[in-house]
Scaffold this active site. Structure first.
Site, PDB file in Angstrom:
ATOM      1  N   ASP A 192       3.520  -6.002   3.870  1.00 28.08           N
ATOM      2  CA  ASP A 192       3.316  -4.896   4.807  1.00 28.08           C
ATOM      3  C   ASP A 192       4.432  -4.947   5.834  1.00 28.08           C
ATOM      4  O   ASP A 192       5.380  -5.730   5.704  1.00 28.08           O
ATOM      5  CB  ASP A 192       1.936  -4.973   5.460  1.00 28.08           C
ATOM      6  CG  ASP A 192       1.368  -3.593   5.794  1.00 28.08           C
ATOM      7  OD1 ASP A 192       2.137  -2.725   6.255  1.00 28.08           O
ATOM      8  OD2 ASP A 192       0.161  -3.374   5.603  1.00 28.08           O
TER       9      ASP A 192
ATOM     10  N   ASP B  51       6.201   2.556   6.293  1.00 27.53           N
ATOM     11  CA  ASP B  51       4.910   1.875   6.347  1.00 27.53           C
ATOM     12  C   ASP B  51       3.955   2.600   5.386  1.00 27.53           C
ATOM     13  O   ASP B  51       3.381   3.608   5.762  1.00 27.53           O
ATOM     14  CB  ASP B  51       4.374   1.890   7.777  1.00 27.53           C
ATOM     15  CG  ASP B  51       2.990   1.293   7.917  1.00 27.53           C
ATOM     16  OD1 ASP B  51       2.512   0.644   6.963  1.00 27.53           O
ATOM     17  OD2 ASP B  51       2.372   1.483   8.977  1.00 27.53           O
TER      18      ASP B  51
ATOM     19  N   HIS C 154       0.835  -1.213   0.000  1.00 28.79           N
ATOM     20  CA  HIS C 154       0.000   0.000   0.000  1.00 28.79           C
ATOM     21  C   HIS C 154       0.859   1.247   0.000  1.00 28.79           C
ATOM     22  O   HIS C 154       1.975   1.264   0.520  1.00 28.79           O
ATOM     23  CB  HIS C 154      -1.011  -0.002   1.141  1.00 28.79           C
ATOM     24  CG  HIS C 154      -0.466   0.232   2.514  1.00 28.79           C
ATOM     25  ND1 HIS C 154      -0.209   1.486   3.007  1.00 28.79           N
ATOM     26  CD2 HIS C 154      -0.159  -0.631   3.519  1.00 28.79           C
ATOM     27  CE1 HIS C 154       0.224   1.401   4.259  1.00 28.79           C
ATOM     28  NE2 HIS C 154       0.279   0.120   4.591  1.00 28.79           N
TER      29      HIS C 154
ATOM     30  N   HIS D  11       4.554   4.149  12.777  1.00 34.47           N
ATOM     31  CA  HIS D  11       3.744   5.363  12.834  1.00 34.47           C
ATOM     32  C   HIS D  11       4.455   6.506  13.563  1.00 34.47           C
ATOM     33  O   HIS D  11       3.821   7.329  14.228  1.00 34.47           O
ATOM     34  CB  HIS D  11       2.368   5.097  13.440  1.00 34.47           C
ATOM     35  CG  HIS D  11       1.459   4.358  12.500  1.00 34.47           C
ATOM     36  ND1 HIS D  11       0.092   4.364  12.631  1.00 34.47           N
ATOM     37  CD2 HIS D  11       1.718   3.600  11.400  1.00 34.47           C
ATOM     38  CE1 HIS D  11      -0.448   3.638  11.659  1.00 34.47           C
ATOM     39  NE2 HIS D  11       0.536   3.161  10.908  1.00 34.47           N
TER      40      HIS D  11
ATOM     41  N   GLU E 139      -4.976   2.171   2.642  1.00 34.92           N
ATOM     42  CA  GLU E 139      -4.907   1.067   3.598  1.00 34.92           C
ATOM     43  C   GLU E 139      -5.039   1.563   5.027  1.00 34.92           C
ATOM     44  O   GLU E 139      -5.643   0.891   5.875  1.00 34.92           O
ATOM     45  CB  GLU E 139      -3.583   0.311   3.424  1.00 34.92           C
ATOM     46  CG  GLU E 139      -3.471  -0.979   4.242  1.00 34.92           C
ATOM     47  CD  GLU E 139      -2.911  -0.779   5.645  1.00 34.92           C
ATOM     48  OE1 GLU E 139      -2.954  -1.733   6.444  1.00 34.92           O
ATOM     49  OE2 GLU E 139      -2.433   0.335   5.950  1.00 34.92           O
ATOM     50  N   GLU E 140      -4.471   2.728   5.307  1.00 38.10           N
ATOM     51  CA  GLU E 140      -4.370   3.199   6.685  1.00 38.10           C
ATOM     52  C   GLU E 140      -5.714   3.559   7.310  1.00 38.10           C
ATOM     53  O   GLU E 140      -5.799   3.745   8.523  1.00 38.10           O
ATOM     54  CB  GLU E 140      -3.429   4.405   6.761  1.00 38.10           C
ATOM     55  CG  GLU E 140      -1.971   4.112   6.413  1.00 38.10           C
ATOM     56  CD  GLU E 140      -1.259   3.255   7.447  1.00 38.10           C
ATOM     57  OE1 GLU E 140      -1.868   2.954   8.490  1.00 38.10           O
ATOM     58  OE2 GLU E 140      -0.097   2.883   7.202  1.00 38.10           O
TER      59      GLU E 140
END
Length: 356
Positions: free
Chosen positions: A234, A177, A65, A321, A211-212
């Protein structure tokens, strides 16, 4: 890593492409992958798919993603300070003192997440930052000055941090990410092309959006492609640094190889084939278990349409994150190799069903 690949990785990661606003990053990714594919298509919300052997009936997806977490401008005070809300899983705790870019139709506006000094905070104020207390300062004296810069409610905000290499072993930055996943699947396409490998099936290299905020891009594209097999890339948590509990989060290390996940959404015959490929090619790997959903685009493919045989390859990552997401170079190379070797041994029409 070859120089051209690293230059692309750096450009791709440094570019801002938050959830819902992925198009600039998707264009960079598409331009990189074009020489290695036969054709491509995009969907309405920005997912990009490079295709090798588009005429083939048997369809295999490798996916990552493209979106990164961010913020939205939510309220501008009369004094010119800006309050935000999350776009994805952004963490208010890390925001104070960070530099940001506010993306507007007039261009990028520089700002900072301000925070009162330790000297002046009252005891009752000395608490962890929350979404209600963090704010942006873009150097404006009032709301009108903010608006004159092009900033309005709904403008998206990203951290102003870029990729660097730490101790010659680790890639560090924001948005690993999961744009580094997009990098890895693009490198698989490059290796296939440069090594003149012909696949007996159609390969769909998917860089999905959104995706998030709930696997949305993968849901849409899975219904469109209707693949026979999907392998998702991922990141997952390295659990060696302080404050991780291995009894609940597992015992996973950066530098010890890709993580292969067990769970209901993971089709066991696909997983077992990945393990066999890794063992045959002496690619180190680790194992993890998911309770119910994997929380990745694997779930979207597995449970789409009539059900797609799906598996998950995860890249161990520290500090998810944050603006210092950290991955080991060796793990990146090993995931690329695992994908490459898996595809080379896969036969067209392989039936992954448990009972036939």
């Amino acid at each position: 890593m070859r120089e051209e690949s690293f230059e692309f990785l750096q450009t791709y990661l440094n570019n801002a492409a938050p959830t819902g606003f992925e198009s600039s990053g998707q264009q960079l990714w598409l331009e990189y992958i074009k020489p290695y594919i036969d054709e491509y298509f995009v969907d309405t919300y920005g997912t990009v798919v490079g295709v090798i052997n588009p005429e083939a009936e048997y369809k295999v997806v490798i996916e990552a993603h493209a979106d990164e977490i961010a913020w939205f401008v939510n309220y501008i005070t009369p004094e010119g300070y800006i309050y935000v809300r999350r776009n994805g899983g952004s963490d208010a705790l890390i925001a104070p003192s960070k530099r940001v870019n506010i993306h507007t139709s007039k261009g990028t506006v520089k700002a900072v997440f301000g925070w009162p000094a330790i000297h002046v905070r009252k005891i009752e104020q000395d608490k962890a930052p929350t979404i209600e207390t963090i704010f942006l300062d873009c150097g404006a004296a009032n709301r009108q000055e903010v608006e004159d810069m092009g900033v309005h409610v709904g403008c998206v905000v990203t951290f102003d941090d870029e990729l660097f290499v730490m101790n010659e072993k680790f890639y560090v930055g924001r948005a690993l990410d999961n744009r580094i996943g997009g990098f890895m699947i693009a490198e698989v396409a490059r290796l296939l092309k440069e090594n003149k490998k012909k696949l007996p099936f159609g390969l769909y290299i998917v860089n999905a959006v959104q995706e998030e905020i709930g696997l949305r891009g993968a849901e849409m594209i899975a219904h469109r492609i209707k693949p026979n097999l999907a392998i998702i890339t991922d990141v997952t948590h390295d659990t060696q640094s302080p404050m991780y509990e291995k009894k609940t989060n597992g015992d996973l290390h950066c530098g010890k190889g890709p993580v292969l996940t067990y769970g209901p959404a993971v089709q066991n015959n696909v997983l077992n084939m990945l393990i066999a490929v890794a063992q045959k090619n002496e690619i180190p790997f680790q194992r993890a278990a998911a309770t119910r959903a994997t929380g990745t685009d694997t779930d979207a493919f597995a449970y789409s349409s009539d059900g797609v045989a799906s598996a998950l390859i995860s890249l161990p990552l520290k500090y998810m994150h944050t603006t210092v997401e950290t991955v080991h170079k060796d793990d990146v190379e090993n995931i690329i190799q695992l994908y490459y070797q898996f595809l080379l041994q896969l036969e067209s029409g392989h039936d992954f069903r448990y009972m036939k």
